[in-house]
Design a protein around this motif. Structure first.
Motif, short mmCIF file in Angstrom:
data_model
loop_
_atom_site.label_atom_id
_atom_site.label_comp_id
_atom_site.label_asym_id
_atom_site.label_seq_id
_atom_site.Cartn_x
_atom_site.Cartn_y
_atom_site.Cartn_z
N ASP A 85 4.80 6.95 21.79
CA ASP A 85 4.25 6.16 22.89
C ASP A 85 3.14 6.94 23.59
O ASP A 85 2.79 8.05 23.20
CB ASP A 85 5.35 5.70 23.85
N SER A 86 2.57 6.36 24.65
CA SER A 86 1.45 6.97 25.36
C SER A 86 1.83 8.29 26.04
O SER A 86 0.96 9.10 26.35
CB SER A 86 0.87 6.00 26.39
N ASP A 87 3.12 8.51 26.26
CA ASP A 87 3.59 9.76 26.88
C ASP A 87 3.90 10.83 25.83
O ASP A 87 4.36 11.92 26.18
CB ASP A 87 4.84 9.50 27.73
#
Length: 106
Positions: A85-87
């Motif tokens: 994911d974006s994290d």
């Protein structure tokens, strides 16, 4: 396999997966003086898939005819796909398996 005589200029294959794939040899425009433009796609349902075949017949720069056919085909089941994911956190998700397309043009 039934052989179809078509002048196939464009084939759009929609893949409904978590990861995106690059389109090979994507056509930017179609010669509308005399061609057949074909698009194939598969929509995943709960227990089956729907194969959609669309043909656009072009003649003298006008759309002469559009043919759309939908067929219910068996689902290939589920598969696990991994992603980030974006994290930057890794995740595993379940998604539907996709059919591969093999096209013969004569």
């Amino acid at each position: 396999m039934k052989k179809i005589k078509l002048c196939l200029l464009s084939v759009g294959i929609l893949a409904f997966t978590a990861c995106k794939k690059e389109k090979e040899d994507e056509v930017k425009s179609v010669d509308k003086n005399g061609s057949i433009e074909t698009e194939l796609s598969v929509e995943h349902l709960d227990t089956a898939d729907v194969l959609t075949t669309k043909h656009k017949i072009w003649k003298n720069k006008k759309l002469f005819k559009e043919i759309v056919k939908k067929d219910t085909i068996p689902s290939l089941g589920d598969t696990l796909v991994g992603g980030e994911d974006s994290d930057g956190i890794d995740h595993i998700a379940k998604t539907k398996k996709d059919y591969e397309f093999f096209i013969t043009v004569q």
